[in-house]
Scaffold this motif. Structure first.
Motif, PDB file in Angstrom:
ATOM      1  N   ASP A  91       0.814  -1.218   0.000  1.00  0.00           N
ATOM      2  CA  ASP A  91       0.000   0.000   0.000  1.00  0.00           C
ATOM      3  C   ASP A  91       0.845   1.265   0.000  1.00  0.00           C
ATOM      4  OD1 ASP A  91      -2.221  -1.578   0.075  1.00  0.00           O
ATOM      5  OD2 ASP A  91      -2.571  -1.354   2.223  1.00  0.00           O
ATOM      6  N   TYR A  92       2.060   1.180   0.548  1.00  0.00           N
ATOM      7  CA  TYR A  92       2.838   2.397   0.746  1.00  0.00           C
ATOM      8  C   TYR A  92       3.381   2.979  -0.558  1.00  0.00           C
ATOM      9  CZ  TYR A  92       2.611   1.484   5.718  1.00  0.00           C
ATOM     10  OH  TYR A  92       2.159   1.274   6.995  1.00  0.00           O
ATOM     11  N   ALA A  93       3.471   2.173  -1.600  1.00  0.00           N
ATOM     12  CA  ALA A  93       4.008   2.674  -2.861  1.00  0.00           C
ATOM     13  C   ALA A  93       3.136   3.799  -3.430  1.00  0.00           C
ATOM     14  CB  ALA A  93       4.126   1.531  -3.864  1.00  0.00           C
ATOM     15  N   ASN A  94       1.820   3.688  -3.275  1.00  0.00           N
ATOM     16  CA  ASN A  94       0.917   4.709  -3.813  1.00  0.00           C
ATOM     17  C   ASN A  94      -0.031   5.242  -2.744  1.00  0.00           C
ATOM     18  OD1 ASN A  94       1.712   4.434  -6.700  1.00  0.00           O
ATOM     19  ND2 ASN A  94       0.936   2.350  -6.403  1.00  0.00           N
ATOM     20  N   ASN A  95       0.406   5.194  -1.510  1.00  0.00           N
ATOM     21  CA  ASN A  95      -0.450   5.554  -0.394  1.00  0.00           C
ATOM     22  C   ASN A  95      -0.092   6.957   0.092  1.00  0.00           C
ATOM     23  OD1 ASN A  95      -1.932   5.720   1.970  1.00  0.00           O
ATOM     24  ND2 ASN A  95      -1.576   3.574   2.497  1.00  0.00           N
ATOM     25  N   PRO A  96      -1.061   7.875   0.150  1.00  0.00           N
ATOM     26  CA  PRO A  96      -0.764   9.234   0.591  1.00  0.00           C
ATOM     27  C   PRO A  96      -0.680   9.391   2.103  1.00  0.00           C
ATOM     28  CG  PRO A  96      -3.076   9.070   0.036  1.00  0.00           C
ATOM     29  CD  PRO A  96      -2.472   7.726  -0.275  1.00  0.00           C
ATOM     30  N   SER A  97      -0.484   8.316   2.848  1.00  0.00           N
ATOM     31  CA  SER A  97      -0.373   8.410   4.300  1.00  0.00           C
ATOM     32  C   SER A  97       0.913   9.128   4.677  1.00  0.00           C
ATOM     33  CB  SER A  97      -0.374   7.017   4.929  1.00  0.00           C
ATOM     34  OG  SER A  97       0.814   6.342   4.587  1.00  0.00           O
ATOM     35  N   ILE A  98       1.004   9.512   5.926  1.00  0.00           N
ATOM     36  CA  ILE A  98       2.211  10.192   6.414  1.00  0.00           C
ATOM     37  C   ILE A  98       3.436   9.318   6.169  1.00  0.00           C
ATOM     38  CG2 ILE A  98       3.403  11.047   8.461  1.00  0.00           C
ATOM     39  CD1 ILE A  98       1.219  12.890   7.555  1.00  0.00           C
ATOM     40  N   PHE A  99       3.377   8.070   6.601  1.00  0.00           N
ATOM     41  CA  PHE A  99       4.544   7.206   6.428  1.00  0.00           C
ATOM     42  C   PHE A  99       4.820   6.950   4.949  1.00  0.00           C
ATOM     43  CE2 PHE A  99       6.769   3.234   5.944  1.00  0.00           C
ATOM     44  CZ  PHE A  99       7.833   3.406   6.817  1.00  0.00           C
ATOM     45  N   GLY A 100       3.761   6.716   4.174  1.00  0.00           N
ATOM     46  CA  GLY A 100       3.944   6.475   2.753  1.00  0.00           C
ATOM     47  C   GLY A 100       4.633   7.628   2.060  1.00  0.00           C
ATOM     48  N   ALA A 101       4.232   8.860   2.401  1.00  0.00           N
ATOM     49  CA  ALA A 101       4.846  10.042   1.794  1.00  0.00           C
ATOM     50  C   ALA A 101       6.315  10.157   2.190  1.00  0.00           C
ATOM     51  CB  ALA A 101       4.083  11.291   2.212  1.00  0.00           C
ATOM     52  N   LEU A 102       6.624   9.872   3.442  1.00  0.00           N
ATOM     53  CA  LEU A 102       8.009   9.947   3.904  1.00  0.00           C
ATOM     54  C   LEU A 102       8.851   8.824   3.305  1.00  0.00           C
ATOM     55  CD1 LEU A 102       7.400  10.787   7.680  1.00  0.00           C
ATOM     56  CD2 LEU A 102       8.154  12.358   5.883  1.00  0.00           C
ATOM     57  N   ALA A 103       8.270   7.641   3.202  1.00  0.00           N
ATOM     58  CA  ALA A 103       9.010   6.500   2.670  1.00  0.00           C
ATOM     59  C   ALA A 103       9.388   6.727   1.206  1.00  0.00           C
ATOM     60  CB  ALA A 103       8.180   5.225   2.809  1.00  0.00           C
ATOM     61  N   GLN A 104       8.520   7.376   0.433  1.00  0.00           N
ATOM     62  CA  GLN A 104       8.831   7.656  -0.962  1.00  0.00           C
ATOM     63  C   GLN A 104      10.132   8.429  -1.095  1.00  0.00           C
ATOM     64  OE1 GLN A 104       7.307   6.821  -3.765  1.00  0.00           O
ATOM     65  NE2 GLN A 104       5.335   6.018  -3.103  1.00  0.00           N
ATOM     66  N   ILE A 105      10.403   9.298  -0.128  1.00  0.00           N
ATOM     67  CA  ILE A 105      11.589  10.150  -0.179  1.00  0.00           C
ATOM     68  C   ILE A 105      12.797   9.472   0.451  1.00  0.00           C
ATOM     69  CG2 ILE A 105      12.553  12.368   0.581  1.00  0.00           C
ATOM     70  CD1 ILE A 105       9.634  13.397   0.698  1.00  0.00           C
ATOM     71  N   HIS A 106      12.603   8.809   1.587  1.00  0.00           N
ATOM     72  CA  HIS A 106      13.736   8.421   2.428  1.00  0.00           C
ATOM     73  C   HIS A 106      14.127   6.948   2.325  1.00  0.00           C
ATOM     74  CE1 HIS A 106      13.746  12.409   4.133  1.00  0.00           C
ATOM     75  NE2 HIS A 106      12.444  12.311   4.360  1.00  0.00           N
ATOM     76  N   CYS A 107      13.289   6.110   1.734  1.00  0.00           N
ATOM     77  CA  CYS A 107      13.711   4.716   1.483  1.00  0.00           C
ATOM     78  C   CYS A 107      13.202   4.284   0.125  1.00  0.00           C
ATOM     79  CB  CYS A 107      13.239   3.784   2.598  1.00  0.00           C
ATOM     80  SG  CYS A 107      11.443   3.694   2.837  1.00  0.00           S
ATOM     81  N   PRO A 108      13.677   4.917  -0.949  1.00  0.00           N
ATOM     82  CA  PRO A 108      13.131   4.661  -2.286  1.00  0.00           C
ATOM     83  C   PRO A 108      13.329   3.228  -2.778  1.00  0.00           C
ATOM     84  CG  PRO A 108      15.161   5.975  -2.403  1.00  0.00           C
ATOM     85  CD  PRO A 108      14.759   5.917  -0.962  1.00  0.00           C
ATOM     86  N   LEU A 109      14.438   2.585  -2.411  1.00  0.00           N
ATOM     87  CA  LEU A 109      14.669   1.222  -2.875  1.00  0.00           C
ATOM     88  C   LEU A 109      13.718   0.245  -2.183  1.00  0.00           C
ATOM     89  CD1 LEU A 109      18.581   1.068  -3.097  1.00  0.00           C
ATOM     90  CD2 LEU A 109      16.904   1.793  -4.812  1.00  0.00           C
ATOM     91  N   SER A 110      13.452   0.486  -0.911  1.00  0.00           N
ATOM     92  CA  SER A 110      12.502  -0.359  -0.177  1.00  0.00           C
ATOM     93  C   SER A 110      11.092  -0.173  -0.714  1.00  0.00           C
ATOM     94  CB  SER A 110      12.543  -0.044   1.318  1.00  0.00           C
ATOM     95  OG  SER A 110      13.811  -0.321   1.873  1.00  0.00           O
ATOM     96  N   ILE A 111      10.713   1.080  -0.954  1.00  0.00           N
ATOM     97  CA  ILE A 111       9.350   1.344  -1.414  1.00  0.00           C
ATOM     98  C   ILE A 111       9.137   0.782  -2.813  1.00  0.00           C
ATOM     99  CG2 ILE A 111       9.538   3.568  -2.622  1.00  0.00           C
ATOM    100  CD1 ILE A 111       7.021   2.939   0.148  1.00  0.00           C
ATOM    101  N   ALA A 112      10.196   0.762  -3.627  1.00  0.00           N
ATOM    102  CA  ALA A 112      10.078   0.233  -4.992  1.00  0.00           C
ATOM    103  C   ALA A 112       9.787  -1.263  -4.985  1.00  0.00           C
ATOM    104  CB  ALA A 112      11.353   0.523  -5.775  1.00  0.00           C
ATOM    105  N   ARG A 113      10.182  -1.951  -3.920  1.00  0.00           N
ATOM    106  CA  ARG A 113       9.969  -3.406  -3.837  1.00  0.00           C
ATOM    107  C   ARG A 113       9.039  -3.772  -2.675  1.00  0.00           C
ATOM    108  NH1 ARG A 113      15.675  -6.404  -4.645  1.00  0.00           N
ATOM    109  NH2 ARG A 113      14.200  -8.140  -4.929  1.00  0.00           N
ATOM    110  N   ALA A 114       8.233  -2.809  -2.266  1.00  0.00           N
ATOM    111  CA  ALA A 114       7.354  -3.018  -1.111  1.00  0.00           C
ATOM    112  C   ALA A 114       6.419  -4.187  -1.303  1.00  0.00           C
ATOM    113  CB  ALA A 114       6.565  -1.741  -0.830  1.00  0.00           C
TER     114      ALA A 114
END
Length: 420
Positions: A392-415
């Protein structure tokens, strides 16, 4: 003395007492020959056979049991090997652990020793994963990536416990000891400043004030084994090598200057009623780490969940430094300073789940929280409250999702590849 040993000694004495009977020494054969009753003589002979054979039978059973027990103890146990996964083990090193590398055979992993890290360890950022699964969740992987991405000039060390379950094969019987590369290791290996270290726990605790606590093993039998081990080992790590310790649910939002974040504790709320053991820096050999280990060894309570963390360090700071709740100026220890909660604890624990929720993030208050986090905080402690599926975090506008897009891009890409 074991029950079997006591029983063995008793039987030996009994056999000694019956030896004359079995050998005929106390048995008057001439008297028997003068008996007129054949039945009485036969009964006497039968009794003699029973008396002689019973202890021998017991001895056979006892030695058979002992033999079986010896065979069991000779089977390689998991404390003689480090389980990487259910099918791969490595020999226990004469070191604190092994540095895991995804493209190198496990038998060739380099040794890790805290004593060889001098000059570097005060600068390092440290994480522990203590569940004994030898795996990371998406959230944990994201947190570690964020620390490495935002601090490329600082070493980031992740300490992992070996698998709890016995391995199905030993390294010596596995000439091709490559193993399935876990997702988290594949991701984090892209950062050259990250080291994943498979711990040799016995060696790691040896020589510290917590060695006796570790060896006694009471903590292994509690409902809170993972939590207690986590609370204790972080102070061993800081005592042995120093560094900036972060819980695996702390997302790093910007560079953490070594000079600014040195020898500190952090309040975990605006009211400043408690300090956290989830974010702290102590230099190697700092007296507070030593004092905490001694306190934890003396005051261990297997029934308590929270005491061994924040409560214990708060109690110690009050006793030794005069720290009072809500008053950072009351701290008389000049070699340890207290950070305001806004640095890492802007999201309060009771509201964390709500603030990380999608609906809340879309609201005015939600976006305001995101802005404040990015502008004021160096990290955010999420209190283990994220319930979303990792995908969900890859396209999720939640607080954590928004932060994860910036600060852990490799993790979010394979979430979507993470199971949790």
């Amino acid at each position: 003395m074991s029950f079997n040993v006591k029983l063995l000694r008793f039987i030996k004495r009994w056999v000694g007492n019956q030896r004359l009977i079995c050998n005929g020494g106390d048995y008057d054969s001439s008297a028997e020959s003068q008996r007129n009753s054949t039945g009485r003589a036969s009964s006497r002979r039968l009794s003699k056979v029973i008396v002689c054979l019973l202890p021998m039978s017991l001895l056979i059973l006892l030695f058979s049991s002992a033999k079986d027990q010896n065979v069991t103890t000779q089977i390689p146990r998991e404390d003689r090997i480090l389980c990487v996964n259910s099918k791969l083990a490595v020999d226990v090193p004469e070191a604190d652990g092994l540095i895991m590398q995804k493209d190198v055979r496990a038998s060739q992993w380099k040794l890790f020793n805290s004593t060889s890290q001098k000059g570097l360890t005060d600068r390092r950022i440290v994480f522990h994963e203590t569940s004994g699964t030898n795996e990371l969740t998406f959230r944990q992987c994201c947190s570690i990536e964020s620390a490495a991405k935002n601090n490329p000039d600082r070493p980031v060390q992740l300490f992992l416990r070996p698998l709890f379950i016995p391995c199905h094969q030993h390294l010596s019987s596995a000439p091709l000891d490559m193993f399935h590369i876990p997702l988290w290791l594949d991701i984090l290996s892209n950062y050259p400043n990250i080291e994943a270290i498979l711990l040799n726990e016995d060696h790691y605790f040896a020589g510290t004030p917590l060695q006796s606590w570790y060896n006694a093993g009471k903590w292994r039998k509690t409902l809170y084994e993972t939590f207690h081990f986590s609370d204790y080992i972080r102070f061993v790590t800081l005592h042995k090598g120093g560094g900036l310790y972060l819980d695996t649910d702390v997302l790093t939002l910007r560079p953490l200057p070594v000079e600014k974040f040195r020898n500190f504790l952090s309040y975990d709320g605006i009211a400043m009623n408690a300090v956290s053991s989830g974010v702290m820096h102590l230099e190697a050999g700092h007296w507070l780490a030593t004092a905490m280990m001694r306190l934890l060894a003396e005051e261990y309570d297997p029934t308590q969940l929270a005491f061994h963390g924040s409560e214990a360090i708060g109690s110690l700071m009050h006793e030794l430094c005069g720290m009072q709740q809500g008053d950072p100026e009351s701290n008389s220890c000049k070699d340890i300073h207290l950070l305001q909660s806004g640095y890492f604890f802007l999201i309060a624990k009771p509201l964390a789940a709500e603030m990380l929720d999608t609906t809340r993030a879309k609201s005015t208050n939600g976006s305001g929280i995101l802005t404040r986090l990015e502008s004021k905080s160096y990290g955010v402690h999420t209190w283990n409250t994220m319930g979303n599926d990792p995908a969900d975090y890859a396209n999720n506008p939640s607080i954590f999702g928004a932060l994860a897009q910036i600060h852990c891009p490799l993790s979010i890409a394979r979430a979507s590849e993470f199971q949790n």
